[in-house]
Design an enzyme around this catalytic site. Structure first.
Site, PDB file in Angstrom:
ATOM      1  N   HIS A 189       0.839  -1.175   0.131  1.00  0.00           N
ATOM      2  CA  HIS A 189      -0.210   0.176  -0.052  1.00  0.00           C
ATOM      3  C   HIS A 189       0.662   1.165  -0.001  1.00  0.00           C
ATOM      4  CE1 HIS A 189      -2.629   3.225   1.710  1.00  0.00           C
ATOM      5  NE2 HIS A 189      -3.500   2.673   0.993  1.00  0.00           N
ATOM      6  N   ASP A 190       1.827   1.194   0.798  1.00  0.00           N
ATOM      7  CA  ASP A 190       2.620   2.461   1.026  1.00  0.00           C
ATOM      8  C   ASP A 190       4.009   2.390   0.310  1.00  0.00           C
ATOM      9  OD1 ASP A 190       0.567   3.642   2.368  1.00  0.00           O
ATOM     10  OD2 ASP A 190       1.439   3.413   4.399  1.00  0.00           O
TER      11      ASP A 190
END
Ligand SMILES: *[C@@H]1O[C@H](CO)[C@@H](O)[C@H](O)[C@H]1NC(C)=O
Ligand SMILES: *[C@@H]1O[C@H](CO)[C@@H](O)[C@H](O)[C@H]1NC(C)=O
Ligand SMILES: *[C@@H]1O[C@H](CO)[C@@H](O)[C@H](O)[C@H]1NC(C)=O
Length: 290
Positions: A189-190
């Site tokens: 996600h990051d």
């Protein structure tokens, strides 16, 4: 007399332990283990060397025509345990009432756990953890959004910090339904899918050596949604002893996140949730009978 009583007691304890550890055999597998990643288009995911390697092994199968349900994250995660998005269209904190997959598992004595990386445990309902980080995110934990779980201490205690997995492997207590959510670095996600797959390779390969992790286990590797570039076409794949793939290691049947539920329901002959799980095609085409 004393001795007899003690022996009887031991027998009863042994019986209770055996009952508690009892496995409910499935048609195709005795355990399903889901690992879910984030925000990647199908085209980009199938270029990842580790996923190609895994799918091409003797028990690997690419589900090449698999679609997520919605955007953003949360409605997809909700779909995998609830059979619909419950009308959710954002990543805010929601409480969803009504039956979910856990109710069907519990009713049939099938053990389950949700392993969440960096989850503080104790039925934590906050949005992020640990403090001042966004590693654990509630929007990636559909179980805590289920009122039937969040208000039931026994159910809620089965949402656990992912560090419990290794002790469960050691004590041969990995449940029959396991849902593993990496933190927002490890799930991409990051960080992006390359980072996520480096993490996944290390994490998965080191545990694949352990039979208490792999025996009769179907591993289901998926993503929550695409990166808004591919009609929500995402990578999903199966791996493990139950899989007997065709030569090309690819199943082009149309599936989506509701197929996960229908697979679980068919495997253990469960009831259904009466939602989109009812008509979803289970991904059992290339599974052999247990
Ligand atoms: C198997 O490996 C080949 C060559 O790396 C690749 O082109 C193909 O997509 C892989 N198959 C699957 C199902 O990933
Ligand atoms: C969800 O339920 C909890 C209590 O279990 C409550 O504290 C919270 O405010 C509720 N959230 C929403 C969005 O309704
Ligand atoms: C892979 O093989 C299966 C079974 O023979 C077939 O149905 C499917 O269309 C093939 N997929 C591709 C992409 O060739």
């Amino acid at each position: 007399m004393k001795y007899f009583t003690f022996a009887t007691l031991l027998l009863i304890i042994t019986f209770i332990e055996a009952t508690m550890n009892a496995i409910v055999p499935g048609i195709y597998f005795d355990r399903i283990f889901l690992v879910i990643f984030e925000n990647t288009d199908y085209i980009k995911a199938i270029q990842q060397p580790y996923l190609q390697d895994l799918m091409n092994r003797s028990n690997g199968l690419l589900l090449s025509n698999y679609f997520a349900i919605a955007h953003p994250s949360l409605p997809n995660y909700i779909a995998t345990v609830y059979g619909s998005t419950a009308g959710i269209t954002d990543d805010d904190a929601h409480n969803v009432s009504g039956k979910n997959i856990v109710d069907l598992l519990e009713a049939n004595g099938i053990t389950w756990k949700a392993y969440m990386e960096n989850y503080p445990g104790n039925c934590f309902t906050g949005d992020f953890a640990p403090p001042d980080t966004v590693l654990y995110a509630r929007k990636h934990n559909p179980f805590i959004s289920m009122v039937g779980i969040s208000t039931n201490p026994s159910y809620c205690s089965k949402i656990v910090p992912a560090t419990q997995l290794d002790s469960d492997i050691t004590s041969n207590k990995v449940p029959q339904f396991a849902y593993y959510v990496p933190n927002q670095n490890n799930d991409g996600h990051d960080t992006g899918v390359e980072f996520a797959m480096d993490w996944f390779e290390d994490w998965f390969e080191s545990r694949l050596q352990k039979s208490s992790f792999t025996t009769n286990t179907l591993f289901f590797i998926t993503f929550d949604e695409d990166d808004y570039g591919d009609n929500n076409h995402i990578f999903s794949g199966l791996f493990g002893y139950p899989v007997k793939p065709p030569n090309n290691h690819s199943d082009d049947t149309l599936y989506n996140h509701y197929s996960f539920l229908s697979t679980v329901e068919e495997n253990w002959d469960l009831e259904d949730l009466g939602r989109n799980d009812v008509n979803a095609t289970p991904f059992t085409k290339y599974l052999k009978h247990n």
